[in-house]
Design a protein around this motif. Structure first.
Motif: not given
Length: 322
Positions: A291-308
């Motif tokens: 949850a902490i190392y895989f899922i949570l960073p993926l959700l944050i990275a998805l937001v970052m990617y959409l922002a880019v």
């Protein structure tokens, strides 16, 4: 029969058997995971998860952030390698987004496709993107070799009785990994031929200083991953042991090619550590790690990617003549 014809025949035979063997292997994994699930005390798993202290979760999250930043620095080495003036503010988001997608959706999606899309938006050529990708892979796996070689050869990890791979054999593997990492450093320092062309892409050996930095960053990232798991597993487990088991599970994950090594990590940890701690407590820690190392960073990275993507779209609109 010519050598070329023999090679073609072997390649054809491999392609013919690859699919059924892969299917058989996945079926075997499903059977093993089902048997393992039946032997787990799930009430202990849920009780352990509910008992996690907030401070423990924050420490694990902080170590995860450090690990992602270290991995993103792999691409900073790549910037120096391709000698293209990119700012670190441009590089780090690409590394973080790629790593999160790589962990969860395989190297093809995160490591390759995502890097090509994001770096192409920064004006990096395909050839240079391939160089950055290659250097990142080398940093990760040569760092792994250096760290795993040191851990395995030291005898810090002992295999349970009855395993085909004995503790002595594991130490032998460790020595070979140390020699491989030292061989890479020696090649970077002494090789007279510094460049090769593979499918039109020029590959250059880095300097010894850059190679040492690769090994240090790669080993540090694996160490931080183990630190996250160590924080979430039962306190009686020693960090060197957890690190060694993680390094063993990484090879199993690469062999199976399952995205995120789903189930493989858990099976290896439980198989190697069930004589040190209960299966339920081990599985609870590994679920929290997922949850902490895989899922949570993926959700944050998805937001970052959409922002880019949104930023890139806005720039295209501004450049379009009225």
């Amino acid at each position: 029969m010519s050598q070329a014809h023999t090679a073609d025949a072997r390649a054809h035979a491999f392609k013919r058997w690859k699919k059924p063997l892969t299917v058989a292997f996945f079926l075997l994994l499903i059977v093993l995971f089902t048997l393992l699930a039946r032997r787990i005390d799930w009430s202990e798993v849920f009780a352990t998860l509910s008992d996690f202290k907030l401070r423990t979760l924050w420490i694990a999250a902080g170590l995860t952030l450090c690990s992602f930043l270290v991995y993103a620095c792999f691409d900073l080495i790549g910037r120096t390698y391709i000698r293209q003036p990119l700012r670190w503010k441009q590089i780090l988001p690409v590394g973080i987004i790629s790593y999160a997608f790589n962990l969860n959706l395989s190297a093809w999606v995160g490591g390759i496709a995502m890097r090509y899309r994001l770096y192409s938006r920064l004006g990096v050529s395909n050839a240079n993107i391939a160089k950055i990708l290659g250097l990142s892979l080398a940093t990760n796996w040569f760092g792994y070799m250096a760290l795993a070689g040191a851990v395995f050869s030291s005898g810090l990890v002992t295999m349970p009785p009855g395993w085909k791979l004995s503790s002595g054999a594991l130490q032998g593997v460790g020595v070979l990994l140390v020699l491989a990492s030292l061989g890479y450093l020696a090649a970077c320092q002494f090789s007279r031929k510094r460049a090769w062309s593979i499918r039109g892409i020029e590959i250059n050996l880095p300097s010894l200083r850059m190679a040492c930095l690769q090994l240090a960053l790669g080993a540090l990232n694996w160490s931080l991953m183990a630190a996250v798991i160590f924080t979430l597993l039962p306190a009686k487990l020693d960090y060197p042991l957890v690190l060694g088991v993680l390094l063993i599970s990484a090879i199993a994950g690469v062999v199976t090619h399952i995205p995120a090594g789903l189930g493989v990590l858990e099976a290896v940890f439980i198989a190697l550590l069930q004589h040190e701690a209960s299966r339920g407590s081990l599985l609870a820690g590994l679920i929290a790690y997922r949850a902490i190392y895989f899922i949570l960073p993926l959700l944050i990275a998805l937001v970052m990617y959409l922002a880019v993507e949104a930023k890139a779209k806005a720039l295209r609109v501004k450049k379009t003549p009225a």
